[in-house]
Design a protein around this motif. Structure first.
Motif, PDB file in Angstrom:
ATOM      1  N   VAL A   1      -5.927   4.352 -11.612  1.00 27.49           N
ATOM      2  CA  VAL A   1      -6.966   3.898 -10.698  1.00 27.49           C
ATOM      3  C   VAL A   1      -8.272   3.761 -11.478  1.00 27.49           C
ATOM      4  O   VAL A   1      -8.453   4.379 -12.530  1.00 27.49           O
ATOM      5  CB  VAL A   1      -7.171   4.869  -9.515  1.00 27.49           C
ATOM      6  CG1 VAL A   1      -5.922   4.964  -8.669  1.00 27.49           C
ATOM      7  CG2 VAL A   1      -7.582   6.253 -10.003  1.00 27.49           C
TER       8      VAL A   1
ATOM      9  N   SER B   1     -10.279  -3.825   0.751  1.00 28.19           N
ATOM     10  CA  SER B   1     -10.314  -2.372   0.936  1.00 28.19           C
ATOM     11  C   SER B   1      -9.175  -1.650   0.229  1.00 28.19           C
ATOM     12  O   SER B   1      -8.825  -0.530   0.605  1.00 28.19           O
ATOM     13  CB  SER B   1     -10.284  -2.037   2.429  1.00 28.19           C
ATOM     14  OG  SER B   1      -9.067  -2.458   3.021  1.00 28.19           O
ATOM     15  N   GLY B   2      -8.560  -2.275  -0.774  1.00 31.23           N
ATOM     16  CA  GLY B   2      -7.535  -1.596  -1.547  1.00 31.23           C
ATOM     17  C   GLY B   2      -6.139  -1.690  -0.970  1.00 31.23           C
ATOM     18  O   GLY B   2      -5.238  -0.968  -1.412  1.00 31.23           O
TER      19      GLY B   2
ATOM     20  N   ARG C   1       0.842  -1.204   0.000  1.00 26.61           N
ATOM     21  CA  ARG C   1       0.000   0.000   0.000  1.00 26.61           C
ATOM     22  C   ARG C   1       0.878   1.255   0.000  1.00 26.61           C
ATOM     23  O   ARG C   1       0.610   2.219  -0.729  1.00 26.61           O
ATOM     24  CB  ARG C   1      -0.919  -0.010   1.218  1.00 26.61           C
ATOM     25  CG  ARG C   1      -1.727   1.262   1.439  1.00 26.61           C
ATOM     26  CD  ARG C   1      -2.889   1.397   0.466  1.00 26.61           C
ATOM     27  NE  ARG C   1      -3.773   2.488   0.884  1.00 26.61           N
ATOM     28  CZ  ARG C   1      -5.071   2.528   0.634  1.00 26.61           C
ATOM     29  NH1 ARG C   1      -5.657   1.557  -0.043  1.00 26.61           N
ATOM     30  NH2 ARG C   1      -5.816   3.538   1.051  1.00 26.61           N
TER      31      ARG C   1
ATOM     32  N   ALA D   1      -4.663  -5.436  -2.665  1.00 30.95           N
ATOM     33  CA  ALA D   1      -4.739  -5.289  -4.124  1.00 30.95           C
ATOM     34  C   ALA D   1      -3.518  -4.547  -4.656  1.00 30.95           C
ATOM     35  O   ALA D   1      -3.104  -4.759  -5.805  1.00 30.95           O
ATOM     36  CB  ALA D   1      -6.018  -4.564  -4.521  1.00 30.95           C
ATOM     37  N   ALA D   2      -2.919  -3.669  -3.835  1.00 32.19           N
ATOM     38  CA  ALA D   2      -1.692  -3.000  -4.264  1.00 32.19           C
ATOM     39  C   ALA D   2      -0.560  -4.007  -4.453  1.00 32.19           C
ATOM     40  O   ALA D   2       0.313  -3.835  -5.306  1.00 32.19           O
ATOM     41  CB  ALA D   2      -1.298  -1.936  -3.236  1.00 32.19           C
TER      42      ALA D   2
ATOM     43  N   SER E   1     -12.622  -0.957  -3.637  1.00 27.52           N
ATOM     44  CA  SER E   1     -12.631  -2.410  -3.544  1.00 27.52           C
ATOM     45  C   SER E   1     -13.969  -2.951  -3.025  1.00 27.52           C
ATOM     46  O   SER E   1     -15.000  -2.280  -3.099  1.00 27.52           O
ATOM     47  CB  SER E   1     -11.451  -2.895  -2.696  1.00 27.52           C
ATOM     48  OG  SER E   1     -10.244  -2.819  -3.438  1.00 27.52           O
TER      49      SER E   1
ATOM     50  N   TYR F   1      -8.731  -5.480  -7.264  1.00 26.36           N
ATOM     51  CA  TYR F   1      -9.340  -5.030  -6.021  1.00 26.36           C
ATOM     52  C   TYR F   1      -9.167  -6.121  -4.973  1.00 26.36           C
ATOM     53  O   TYR F   1      -8.803  -7.256  -5.273  1.00 26.36           O
ATOM     54  CB  TYR F   1     -10.816  -4.675  -6.219  1.00 26.36           C
ATOM     55  CG  TYR F   1     -11.766  -5.862  -6.336  1.00 26.36           C
ATOM     56  CD1 TYR F   1     -12.395  -6.403  -5.210  1.00 26.36           C
ATOM     57  CD2 TYR F   1     -12.051  -6.436  -7.578  1.00 26.36           C
ATOM     58  CE1 TYR F   1     -13.271  -7.482  -5.316  1.00 26.36           C
ATOM     59  CE2 TYR F   1     -12.929  -7.502  -7.699  1.00 26.36           C
ATOM     60  CZ  TYR F   1     -13.530  -8.024  -6.568  1.00 26.36           C
ATOM     61  OH  TYR F   1     -14.394  -9.093  -6.674  1.00 26.36           O
ATOM     62  N   CYS F   2      -9.448  -5.757  -3.721  1.00 31.59           N
ATOM     63  CA  CYS F   2      -9.411  -6.728  -2.622  1.00 31.59           C
ATOM     64  C   CYS F   2     -10.539  -6.352  -1.670  1.00 31.59           C
ATOM     65  O   CYS F   2     -11.616  -5.982  -2.118  1.00 31.59           O
ATOM     66  CB  CYS F   2      -8.038  -6.717  -1.939  1.00 31.59           C
ATOM     67  SG  CYS F   2      -7.547  -5.106  -1.303  1.00 31.59           S
TER      68      CYS F   2
ATOM     69  N   LEU G   1      -5.557   0.127  -9.896  1.00 30.08           N
ATOM     70  CA  LEU G   1      -6.068  -0.242  -8.576  1.00 30.08           C
ATOM     71  C   LEU G   1      -7.491   0.296  -8.438  1.00 30.08           C
ATOM     72  O   LEU G   1      -7.770   1.439  -8.815  1.00 30.08           O
ATOM     73  CB  LEU G   1      -5.182   0.360  -7.492  1.00 30.08           C
ATOM     74  CG  LEU G   1      -5.602   0.120  -6.038  1.00 30.08           C
ATOM     75  CD1 LEU G   1      -5.344  -1.328  -5.641  1.00 30.08           C
ATOM     76  CD2 LEU G   1      -4.864   1.074  -5.091  1.00 30.08           C
ATOM     77  N   TYR G   2      -8.381  -0.543  -7.910  1.00 27.29           N
ATOM     78  CA  TYR G   2      -9.709  -0.068  -7.522  1.00 27.29           C
ATOM     79  C   TYR G   2      -9.659   0.191  -6.021  1.00 27.29           C
ATOM     80  O   TYR G   2      -9.816  -0.729  -5.218  1.00 27.29           O
ATOM     81  CB  TYR G   2     -10.770  -1.104  -7.885  1.00 27.29           C
ATOM     82  CG  TYR G   2     -12.157  -0.826  -7.348  1.00 27.29           C
ATOM     83  CD1 TYR G   2     -12.602   0.468  -7.085  1.00 27.29           C
ATOM     84  CD2 TYR G   2     -13.038  -1.876  -7.102  1.00 27.29           C
ATOM     85  CE1 TYR G   2     -13.866   0.712  -6.579  1.00 27.29           C
ATOM     86  CE2 TYR G   2     -14.318  -1.644  -6.607  1.00 27.29           C
ATOM     87  CZ  TYR G   2     -14.718  -0.338  -6.329  1.00 27.29           C
ATOM     88  OH  TYR G   2     -15.985  -0.101  -5.833  1.00 27.29           O
ATOM     89  N   PRO G   3      -9.418   1.428  -5.593  1.00 27.97           N
ATOM     90  CA  PRO G   3      -9.200   1.704  -4.171  1.00 27.97           C
ATOM     91  C   PRO G   3     -10.397   1.374  -3.282  1.00 27.97           C
ATOM     92  O   PRO G   3     -10.218   0.908  -2.153  1.00 27.97           O
ATOM     93  CB  PRO G   3      -8.888   3.203  -4.137  1.00 27.97           C
ATOM     94  CG  PRO G   3      -8.410   3.525  -5.514  1.00 27.97           C
ATOM     95  CD  PRO G   3      -9.195   2.627  -6.417  1.00 27.97           C
TER      96      PRO G   3
END
Length: 292
Positions: free
Chosen positions: A160, A245-246, A109, A249-250, A269, A242-243, A265-267
């Motif tokens: 993003v 909560s972002g 992150r 995923a980073a 998520s 995504y994950c 990244l889909y922040p």
């Protein structure tokens, strides 16, 4: 710019810089201890960290909890992240090495935000703190309070996607949306924190842990390219990750970058998606699953 550094190379850099003249470029180690179960990692940091490492508060410095409706760990704004970078002592021209005790799952992150902020040299310690200890390298206790730095965040260097763009990626042939969470969360078998279980319809399961080898280090670029190709990723279509909560995923974005693949990244998520009742959630092992 390299994405990873190994423990021996980091130790050599720190040794070479010891006693360097004031104003010289430095290697700044950032310790991002965090887990969903224990978000405050300061006690673990104080008990033993890489010498000179500065503690980074993921919840307080790598997220903006004042943002409403943007998921569990919204991105901080530029001003807040600038303050954080300066507290860590970062100056233009420094190298920032981020580390955690979870094979980079939380440190990624900080790596992603530093890259997004235009900080030129940000790297992950491959294998994290475990690799440092396995190499027989020393730890120190207590806090490190550096002199304030002068780095300034200018967001926009990393792509993003927002909620609608993630939806579009999952809905058709425009690209691939990867779900970096563990398979059981993707399938909807368990959900420890979000209000609904399952995944964004159309998203492909790609657990972040599978980017690592048995020692907790990233797999080789060739192995990662093979893995992502098997998930339908090619050079012709965009990809986003995504994950929950972002955060992790980073780590997926970093693995894709090691494989030579640019990914967004889909922040927000799943923590954002699952809190929107109008957005369907799919369960099961298939991307489309059983939508509800």
């Amino acid at each position: 710019m390299p994405i990873l550094i190994d423990a021996d190379a980091l130790a050599a850099r720190l040794d070479a810089e010891r006693g360097a003249a004031p104003g010289a470029s430095r290697t700044v180690v950032l310790d991002v201890r965090w887990t969903l179960a224990r978000p405050d990692g300061r006690d673990a940091y104080r008990a033993g960290h890489i010498p000179t490492a500065v503690y980074v508060d993921l919840d307080g410095e790598l997220a903006d909890h004042g943002a409403v409706g943007e998921g569990r760990h919204p991105l901080p704004d530029e001003a807040a992240f600038t303050r954080a970078m300066r507290r860590w002592g970062l100056r233009d021209g420094d190298a920032a090495i981020v580390v955690d005790d979870a094979s980079g799952m939380s440190a990624a992150r900080a790596w992603w935000l530093l890259r997004h902020a235009g900080f030129a040299d940000a790297r992950l310690l491959d294998g994290g703190l475990a690799a440092w200890v396995a190499a027989g390298l020393p730890l120190e206790e207590g806090d490190v309070e550096p002199e304030p730095g002068d780095a300034t965040a200018a967001f926009g260097a990393m792509p993003v996607v927002d909620l609608d763009e993630a939806d579009a990626l999952g809905a058709g042939d425009a690209g691939v949306l990867l779900d970096a969470r563990a398979g059981e969360r993707y399938r909807g078998e368990v959900e420890p924190i979000d209000p609904r279980a399952g995944h964004i319809p159309g998203a492909v399961s790609a657990p972040t842990a599978e980017n690592l080898d048995v020692d907790g280090r990233f797999r080789s670029p060739d192995e990662l390219r093979e893995r992502f190709a098997a998930l339908g990723i090619d050079d012709a279509h965009p990809v986003a990750a995504y994950c929950g909560s972002g955060v992790t995923a980073a780590h997926e974005v970093a693995a894709l970058a090691i494989a030579g693949i640019d990914a967004a990244l889909y922040p927000g998520s799943f923590s954002q998606w699952a809190n929107r009742p109008e957005r369907p959630v799919a369960t099961g092992a298939a991307p489309e699953g059983d939508a509800a």
